[in-house]
Design an enzyme around this catalytic site. Sequence first.
Site, short mmCIF file in Angstrom:
data_model
loop_
_atom_site.label_atom_id
_atom_site.label_comp_id
_atom_site.label_asym_id
_atom_site.label_seq_id
_atom_site.Cartn_x
_atom_site.Cartn_y
_atom_site.Cartn_z
N ARG A 15 62.53 3.62 24.61
CA ARG A 15 61.79 4.53 25.49
C ARG A 15 62.62 5.78 25.81
O ARG A 15 62.34 6.86 25.34
CB ARG A 15 61.36 3.77 26.77
CG ARG A 15 60.33 4.49 27.61
CD ARG A 15 60.89 5.59 28.49
NE ARG A 15 61.94 5.13 29.40
CZ ARG A 15 62.69 5.96 30.12
NH1 ARG A 15 62.52 7.27 30.04
NH2 ARG A 15 63.64 5.50 30.91
N ASP A 16 63.69 5.60 26.58
CA ASP A 16 64.46 6.76 27.02
C ASP A 16 65.11 7.43 25.81
O ASP A 16 65.23 8.66 25.76
CB ASP A 16 65.54 6.32 28.01
CG ASP A 16 65.96 7.41 28.96
OD1 ASP A 16 65.61 8.58 28.71
OD2 ASP A 16 66.65 7.11 29.95
N HIS A 209 73.46 8.60 31.96
CA HIS A 209 73.44 9.42 30.74
C HIS A 209 74.86 9.94 30.53
O HIS A 209 75.64 10.05 31.47
CB HIS A 209 72.41 10.55 30.88
CG HIS A 209 70.99 10.05 30.73
ND1 HIS A 209 70.28 10.17 29.57
CD2 HIS A 209 70.19 9.39 31.59
CE1 HIS A 209 69.07 9.61 29.72
NE2 HIS A 209 68.99 9.13 30.95
N CYS A 240 66.53 13.63 28.16
CA CYS A 240 65.31 13.62 28.97
C CYS A 240 64.58 14.91 28.69
O CYS A 240 65.17 16.00 28.77
CB CYS A 240 65.64 13.50 30.46
SG CYS A 240 64.16 13.63 31.47
P1 HMG Z 1 49.37 15.82 35.61
O1 HMG Z 1 49.11 16.91 34.63
O2 HMG Z 1 49.76 16.23 36.98
O3 HMG Z 1 48.22 14.75 35.79
O4 HMG Z 1 50.49 14.88 35.00
P2 HMG Z 1 46.70 14.71 35.53
O5 HMG Z 1 46.23 13.50 36.25
O6 HMG Z 1 46.09 16.05 35.84
O7 HMG Z 1 46.59 14.43 33.95
C1 HMG Z 1 46.90 15.37 32.96
C2 HMG Z 1 46.46 14.83 31.61
O8 HMG Z 1 47.19 13.65 31.29
C3 HMG Z 1 45.00 14.42 31.59
O9 HMG Z 1 44.55 14.60 30.24
C4 HMG Z 1 45.04 12.95 31.90
O10 HMG Z 1 43.94 12.25 31.40
C5 HMG Z 1 46.30 12.53 31.16
P3 HMG Z 1 43.74 15.89 29.77
O11 HMG Z 1 42.48 15.83 30.56
O12 HMG Z 1 44.57 17.08 30.15
O13 HMG Z 1 43.60 15.70 28.31
N1 HMG Z 1 46.98 11.38 31.76
C6 HMG Z 1 47.44 10.34 31.05
N2 HMG Z 1 47.37 10.05 29.74
C7 HMG Z 1 47.93 8.88 29.34
N3 HMG Z 1 48.56 8.04 30.17
C8 HMG Z 1 48.64 8.30 31.48
C9 HMG Z 1 48.05 9.49 31.97
N4 HMG Z 1 47.96 10.03 33.19
C10 HMG Z 1 47.32 11.19 33.04
N5 HMG Z 1 49.28 7.47 32.29
C11 HMG Z 1 51.67 12.79 34.80
C12 HMG Z 1 51.03 13.79 35.74
C13 HMG Z 1 52.49 11.84 35.63
C14 HMG Z 1 50.58 12.06 34.02
C15 HMG Z 1 52.57 13.58 33.82
O14 HMG Z 1 53.40 14.40 34.55
C16 HMG Z 1 53.38 12.69 32.94
O15 HMG Z 1 52.87 11.96 32.10
N6 HMG Z 1 54.73 12.71 33.12
C17 HMG Z 1 55.61 11.84 32.37
C18 HMG Z 1 56.93 12.46 32.24
C19 HMG Z 1 57.87 11.52 31.51
O16 HMG Z 1 57.46 10.57 30.87
N7 HMG Z 1 59.18 11.84 31.62
C20 HMG Z 1 60.17 11.08 30.96
C21 HMG Z 1 60.38 9.73 31.57
S1 HMG Z 1 61.31 9.74 33.08
C22 HMG Z 1 62.95 9.69 32.58
O17 HMG Z 1 63.24 9.81 31.41
C23 HMG Z 1 64.00 9.43 33.62
C24 HMG Z 1 64.54 8.00 33.59
O18 HMG Z 1 65.05 7.66 32.31
C25 HMG Z 1 65.67 7.86 34.63
C26 HMG Z 1 66.71 8.97 34.51
O19 HMG Z 1 67.40 9.05 33.49
O20 HMG Z 1 66.77 9.76 35.44
C27 HMG Z 1 63.45 6.99 33.95
MG MG Z 2 67.03 8.18 31.62
#
Ligand code: HMG
Ligand code: MG
Length: 300
Positions: A15-16, A209, A240
């Site tokens: 994933r990450d 990281h 990220c």
């Molecule tokens: P948004 O644009 O505010 O939300 O995104 P929305 O509700 O308006 O949805 C936008 C679009 O996404 C829509 O589709 C929804 O249907 C779709 P459109 O109408 O535009 O075609 N949608 C989804 N599709 C699939 N699965 C879903 C989903 N939800 C909405 N669950 C949202 C808000 C949270 C969805 C967006 O910001 C997002 O997906 N963010 C994810 C970011 C991410 O994955 N980042 C990396 C992981 S975190 C990380 O790496 C850190 C970590 O490792 C720890 C560290 O190292 O710090 C964990």
């Molecule tokens: Mg991470």
Amino acid sequence: MSLPQQVRLVDVGPRDGLQNEQQPISVADKIALVDALSAAGVRSIEVGSFVSPRWVPQMAGSAEVFAGIQRKAGVRYTALTPNMRGFEGALAAGADEVAVFAAASEAFSQRNINCSISESIKRFEPIMVAAKAAGLPVRGYISCVLGCPYEGRVSPAQVASVAAELHAMGCYEVSLGDTIGTGTAGETRRLIESVAQQVPREHLAGHFHDTYGQAIANVYASLLEGISVFDSSIAGLGGCPYAKGASGNVASEDVLYLLQGLGIETGVDLPALAAAGEQISAVLQRPNGSRVGRALLKQA
Ligand code: HMG
Ligand code: MG
């Protein structure tokens, strides 16, 4: 404080690690990676995420990956879920555990999940209820615990307050993420001391990281603080998408080598883990990001 006798390693590589890859990676290659990790003895594997494919295109096939893996008894296959839609996807895919993710900095919360920290916590509430009903444990991540790419310094008190909220709402474990890898061992110890005043150490995990090359030192600092769960990424994959320039997680092989040297049990086999790292590095056509993996391979 004495060192723990056992450590649980959570491999977040699928994933990450892979979420940041621009090149297409086949579902078959992702499945092979997860299966290689379970075969090496890893008991917690973050298989993918159920997020917007517009935000993180590489994770779009996570349901197919879940469908194709060979499930090994005793292994927890987990998924990242930002909202109810993601939770429902993870549940349908058969995830054993889900993870919600918040940030310790407002700016990063906006860039990563498009809402404030308090809005994100609100979004997690229905996930907690649904997960409880489905019998799935929920893990909580906090990003930017030792620095933010947009805001700079982040105070341990702020991290402790978000950790307390996640724990109080039912996250069985809170994983402290040094997203941009700027933290040092001293800061790591001070952070844990502060967070542990709110959340007991046995409910905390470290997620480092390695951007500044400090991650293995931070794992050791955390062990000295009584932390016994660490996230790591096979072959040091990753970064990220919302933290420009951040490099991968600490390599799983390197953490395992450290732990073996300390006589700490993990149940993971180092040669098998190194082989898994070599295999995914070959798929990505990139040098293996694990120093230990590279060294072992030269001897082979
Ligand atoms: P948004 O644009 O505010 O939300 O995104 P929305 O509700 O308006 O949805 C936008 C679009 O996404 C829509 O589709 C929804 O249907 C779709 P459109 O109408 O535009 O075609 N949608 C989804 N599709 C699939 N699965 C879903 C989903 N939800 C909405 N669950 C949202 C808000 C949270 C969805 C967006 O910001 C997002 O997906 N963010 C994810 C970011 C991410 O994955 N980042 C990396 C992981 S975190 C990380 O790496 C850190 C970590 O490792 C720890 C560290 O190292 O710090 C964990
Ligand atoms: Mg991470």
